[in-house]
Design an enzyme around this catalytic site. Structure first.
Site, mmCIF file in Angstrom:
data_model
loop_
_atom_site.group_PDB
_atom_site.id
_atom_site.type_symbol
_atom_site.label_atom_id
_atom_site.label_comp_id
_atom_site.label_asym_id
_atom_site.label_seq_id
_atom_site.Cartn_x
_atom_site.Cartn_y
_atom_site.Cartn_z
ATOM 1 C CB THR A 1 31.270 6.881 47.810
ATOM 2 O OG1 THR A 1 30.000 6.940 48.463
ATOM 3 C CG2 THR A 1 32.080 5.767 48.448
ATOM 4 C CG PHE B 1 35.059 3.876 45.447
ATOM 5 C CD1 PHE B 1 34.562 2.648 45.852
ATOM 6 C CD2 PHE B 1 34.159 4.886 45.124
ATOM 7 C CE1 PHE B 1 33.198 2.423 45.947
ATOM 8 C CE2 PHE B 1 32.788 4.676 45.216
ATOM 9 C CZ PHE B 1 32.311 3.434 45.625
#
Length: 270
Positions: free
Chosen positions: A169, A171
């Site tokens: 992921t 960020f």
């Protein structure tokens, strides 16, 4: 320095926040709450997920970046390692229900299916650990990080249960003011074009003519204007970036620089 993130302590956004900035970490109930808290001064910096390598974009993050006057000042790629978490004495084969955020449930769908478990959607991965701890018995488990299990005093029944071991992921660290960057960097921009043939191609040609590599493009619908779209683009900066951006601004309708920040890289050893 207060750094806001979405989720309970031990959530993946919390883990990313620890890697991206130092200060007091503030748990918030939604991505919206993170942006609102930055706007009203309750936090100084915000950590938000922007995309997952398997599940795709976090649309809410893109929408708030477009609507609000904040700047991306850092990016980070977090390897997502999901654990099956339960009460002391619980066994994997006896778990009937598994709780987590919908993305985590999707990312672990093979494991869930193969073990005949019923998925239960919750608002947050780490929050789901608290939910089973306070409300359910041995037949209910949660999917979250190892840190979430440790913080809640729960047992890890299985590790690395995600379908794809290469799930990351991305960020962003968000602030009210931009930063100056002298190392290899990216710039994120958002724009809208006229609804006519070749409008987007013209922008891509500008990048090509200036020798600029585009690393990401994402489209989002314009609210209240059916079937009109805005485009989010990430580019790798070079000596021609300023000139390219100037030419792009002349060729589009709405335009906004979301930030310039140091380029982050995926660590395959994570």
């Amino acid at each position: 320095m207060k750094i806001g993130y979405f989720g309970e302590p031990g959530a993946y956004s919390h883990i990313a926040a620890i890697q991206m900035a130092t200060g007091e970490y503030v748990s918030l109930e939604s991505v919206r709450a993170v942006f609102m808290s930055l706007e009203n001064g309750k936090i100084s910096l915000a950590v938000v997920p922007v995309e997952n390598s398997i599940e795709g974009a976090v649309n809410q993050t893109y929408d708030f970046l477009f609507r609000m006057n904040f700047y991306i000042i850092k990016e980070y790629y977090l390897r997502i390692k999901h654990c099956l978490i339960g009460h002391a004495g619980a066994k994997t084969d006896n778990i009937t229900h598994v709780h987590s955020h919908p993305q985590a449930l999707s990312q672990c769908s093979d494991f869930i299916y193969n073990h005949g478990m019923k998925p239960v959607s919750e608002y947050d991965t780490a929050g789901s650990v608290q939910i089973i701890k306070e409300n359910y018995g041995l037949s209910h488990a949660a999917i979250a990080s190892e840190i979430a299990a440790n913080l809640n005093g729960m047992d890890i029944l299985e590790k690395d249960i995600e379908n794809n071991r290469h799930s990351y992921t991305r960020f962003f660290l968000i602030a009210k003011t931009p930063v100056k960057v002298s190392v290899p960097s990216k710039t994120s921009i958002v724009f809208s074009t006229k609804n006519k043939p070749g409008a987007l191609y013209k922008i891509l040609k500008i990048l090509n003519d200036y020798g600029i590599n585009m690393t990401k493009i994402e489209s989002r619908p314009v609210q209240y204007t059916p079937f009109q779209y805005i485009f989010f683009i990430d580019i790798e900066n070079n000596k021609n970036t300023d000139a390219a951006i100037a030419d792009i601004q002349k060729s589009v309708e709405q335009f906004k620089i979301l930030g310039t920040y140091e380029t982050a890289y995926i660590n395959d050893e994570d």
